[in-house]
Write an enzyme that holds these catalytic residues in place. Structure first.
Site, PDB file in Angstrom:
ATOM      1  N   GLY A 186      24.612   5.230  -5.695  1.00  0.00           N
ATOM      2  CA  GLY A 186      25.738   4.369  -5.295  1.00  0.00           C
ATOM      3  C   GLY A 186      26.766   5.182  -4.542  1.00  0.00           C
ATOM      4  N   LEU A 187      27.719   4.480  -3.964  1.00  0.00           N
ATOM      5  CA  LEU A 187      28.768   5.135  -3.182  1.00  0.00           C
ATOM      6  C   LEU A 187      29.583   6.087  -4.055  1.00  0.00           C
ATOM      7  CD1 LEU A 187      30.191   2.051  -1.208  1.00  0.00           C
ATOM      8  CD2 LEU A 187      28.790   3.914  -0.273  1.00  0.00           C
ATOM      9  N   SER A 188      30.263   7.018  -3.406  1.00  0.00           N
ATOM     10  CA  SER A 188      31.197   7.878  -4.119  1.00  0.00           C
ATOM     11  C   SER A 188      32.294   7.010  -4.737  1.00  0.00           C
ATOM     12  CB  SER A 188      31.818   8.876  -3.130  1.00  0.00           C
ATOM     13  OG  SER A 188      32.746   9.688  -3.808  1.00  0.00           O
ATOM     14  N   GLY A 189      32.520   7.187  -6.009  1.00  0.00           N
ATOM     15  CA  GLY A 189      33.538   6.393  -6.691  1.00  0.00           C
ATOM     16  C   GLY A 189      33.013   5.089  -7.279  1.00  0.00           C
ATOM     17  N   SER A 190      31.710   4.845  -7.143  1.00  0.00           N
ATOM     18  CA  SER A 190      31.164   3.595  -7.693  1.00  0.00           C
ATOM     19  C   SER A 190      31.077   3.662  -9.216  1.00  0.00           C
ATOM     20  CB  SER A 190      29.791   3.299  -7.088  1.00  0.00           C
ATOM     21  OG  SER A 190      28.887   4.362  -7.340  1.00  0.00           O
ATOM     22  N   GLY A 191      30.963   4.876  -9.772  1.00  0.00           N
ATOM     23  CA  GLY A 191      30.954   5.003 -11.228  1.00  0.00           C
ATOM     24  C   GLY A 191      29.743   5.715 -11.805  1.00  0.00           C
ATOM     25  N   LYS A 192      28.954   6.357 -10.965  1.00  0.00           N
ATOM     26  CA  LYS A 192      27.712   6.995 -11.435  1.00  0.00           C
ATOM     27  C   LYS A 192      27.981   8.022 -12.534  1.00  0.00           C
ATOM     28  CE  LYS A 192      26.902   8.550  -7.285  1.00  0.00           C
ATOM     29  NZ  LYS A 192      28.103   8.003  -6.626  1.00  0.00           N
ATOM     30  N   SER A 193      28.882   8.961 -12.253  1.00  0.00           N
ATOM     31  CA  SER A 193      29.127  10.042 -13.220  1.00  0.00           C
ATOM     32  C   SER A 193      29.802   9.495 -14.482  1.00  0.00           C
ATOM     33  CB  SER A 193      30.009  11.126 -12.594  1.00  0.00           C
ATOM     34  OG  SER A 193      29.380  11.705 -11.484  1.00  0.00           O
TER      35      SER A 193
ATOM     36  N   SER B  62      22.705   9.873  -3.327  1.00  0.00           N
ATOM     37  CA  SER B  62      21.336   9.665  -2.817  1.00  0.00           C
ATOM     38  C   SER B  62      21.285   8.461  -1.879  1.00  0.00           C
ATOM     39  CB  SER B  62      20.321   9.536  -3.960  1.00  0.00           C
ATOM     40  OG  SER B  62      20.773   8.768  -5.041  1.00  0.00           O
TER      41      SER B  62
HETATM   42  N1  LIG Z   1      32.557  -0.332 -14.930  1.00  0.00           N
HETATM   43  C1  LIG Z   1      32.863   0.896 -14.511  1.00  0.00           C
HETATM   44  N2  LIG Z   1      31.966   1.886 -14.642  1.00  0.00           N
HETATM   45  C2  LIG Z   1      32.234   3.129 -14.204  1.00  0.00           C
HETATM   46  N3  LIG Z   1      33.390   3.497 -13.617  1.00  0.00           N
HETATM   47  C3  LIG Z   1      34.333   2.555 -13.453  1.00  0.00           C
HETATM   48  C4  LIG Z   1      34.106   1.226 -13.884  1.00  0.00           C
HETATM   49  N4  LIG Z   1      35.204   0.505 -13.581  1.00  0.00           N
HETATM   50  C5  LIG Z   1      36.057   1.365 -13.001  1.00  0.00           C
HETATM   51  N5  LIG Z   1      35.568   2.599 -12.920  1.00  0.00           N
HETATM   52  C6  LIG Z   1      36.236   3.767 -12.337  1.00  0.00           C
HETATM   53  O1  LIG Z   1      35.578   4.136 -11.139  1.00  0.00           O
HETATM   54  C7  LIG Z   1      35.651   5.542 -10.925  1.00  0.00           C
HETATM   55  C8  LIG Z   1      34.242   6.097 -10.769  1.00  0.00           C
HETATM   56  O2  LIG Z   1      34.294   7.468 -10.499  1.00  0.00           O
HETATM   57  P1  LIG Z   1      33.027   8.423 -10.644  1.00  0.00           P
HETATM   58  O3  LIG Z   1      33.509   9.814 -10.475  1.00  0.00           O
HETATM   59  O4  LIG Z   1      32.256   8.077 -11.861  1.00  0.00           O
HETATM   60  O5  LIG Z   1      32.159   7.985  -9.368  1.00  0.00           O
HETATM   61  P2  LIG Z   1      30.801   8.606  -8.817  1.00  0.00           P
HETATM   62  O6  LIG Z   1      29.956   7.437  -8.479  1.00  0.00           O
HETATM   63  O7  LIG Z   1      30.259   9.601  -9.749  1.00  0.00           O
HETATM   64  O8  LIG Z   1      31.287   9.295  -7.461  1.00  0.00           O
HETATM   65  P3  LIG Z   1      30.746  10.617  -6.716  1.00  0.00           P
HETATM   66  O9  LIG Z   1      29.535  10.195  -5.935  1.00  0.00           O
HETATM   67  O10 LIG Z   1      31.871  11.019  -5.812  1.00  0.00           O
HETATM   68  O11 LIG Z   1      30.443  11.659  -7.738  1.00  0.00           O
HETATM   69  C9  LIG Z   1      36.384   6.143 -12.120  1.00  0.00           C
HETATM   70  O12 LIG Z   1      37.726   6.322 -11.777  1.00  0.00           O
HETATM   71  C10 LIG Z   1      36.212   5.038 -13.179  1.00  0.00           C
HETATM   72  O13 LIG Z   1      37.260   5.053 -14.127  1.00  0.00           O
HETATM   73 MG   LIG Z   2      29.932  11.667  -9.595  1.00  0.00          MG
END
Ligand SMILES: Nc1ncnc2c1ncn2[C@@H]1O[C@H](COP(=O)(O)OP(=O)(O)OP(=O)(O)O)[C@@H](O)[C@H]1O
Ligand SMILES: [Mg+2]
Length: 191
Positions: free
Chosen positions: A32-39, A106
């Site tokens: 998913g996109l950066s910030g979508s919530g993967k980590s 990815s």
């Molecule tokens: N249902 C949800 N699940 C996960 N994260 C959520 C949800 N709702 C809101 N968020 C917020 O979205 C953000 C997700 O950030 P996270 O670092 O997990 O993204 P990421 O997909 O890992 O990005 P990256 O590719 O940059 O590592 C966090 O600030 C989190 O609190």
């Molecule tokens: Mg991440």
């Protein structure tokens, strides 16, 4: 090319390791996109499984770029190589019998398919962590969208580099609609 190299099998195989651990070695691949919530989701899934006595390990994009992939940047060929290596590492972890959580943007369908092939389709779940670009840019947990918009980051997924949505994922987790807890429950229901 693999020349003069022969696979050397051991006597203890994946099935034996799985019996020892009482679980199936699998890969949950979060894209998913950066910030979508993967980590964020992977960290919670890891905690929940650990508390249930499961052997679980998290592979995270940022973390692997500190070591194994520190020679790689974000150009298209580097991203392909990044995911190729991670797919191979995830395959080893699953073969070790671990529940492996892989969180990487990815962005290319082909890369995710290659990872699935390396792991084996029976042991691989593609999970699309879905949030639109606007939402991710508003969340901007690492300040990366801000930087990318100012031109300080090149090849930023969603802005100046493509993201190919999964065509047929095993699960879609819409983090715009679901709470973190419900998102985690959905993932756990899958396994
Ligand atoms: N249902 C949800 N699940 C996960 N994260 C959520 C949800 N709702 C809101 N968020 C917020 O979205 C953000 C997700 O950030 P996270 O670092 O997990 O993204 P990421 O997909 O890992 O990005 P990256 O590719 O940059 O590592 C966090 O600030 C989190 O609190
Ligand atoms: Mg991440």
């Amino acid at each position: 090319m693999v020349e003069n190299i022969k696979w050397h099998s051991g006597e203890i195989n994946k099935v034996a390791r799985e019996q020892l651990l009482g679980q199936q070695g699998i890969v949950l691949w979060f894209t998913g996109l950066s910030g979508s919530g993967k980590s964020t989701i992977a960290v919670e899934v890891e905690k929940r499984l650990y508390r249930k006595g499961k052997a679980v390990y998290r592979l995270d994009g940022d973390n692997l770029r500190f070591g194994l992939n520190k020679d790689l940047g974000f150009t298209a060929p580097d991203r392909v190589e990044n995911i190729r290596r991670i797919g191979e590492v995830a395959a080893l972890f699953a073969d070790a019998g671990l529940i492996t959580l892989a969180s990487f943007i990815s962005p290319y369908q082909a890369g995710r398919e290659a990872a699935k092939k390396a792991v084996g389709s029976d042991n691989f779940k593609e999970i699309y962590i879905k949030a639109d670009l606007k939402t991710c840019a508003q969340r901007d947990p690492k300040g990366l969208y801000q930087k990318a918009k100012k031109g300080e980051i090149k090849n930023f997924t969603g802005l100046s580099a493509p993201y190919e949505e999964p065509e047929n994922p095993d699960l879609i987790v819409d983090t715009q609609k679901l709470s973190l807890e419900d998102s985690v429950d959905l993932v756990l229901d899958l396994i």
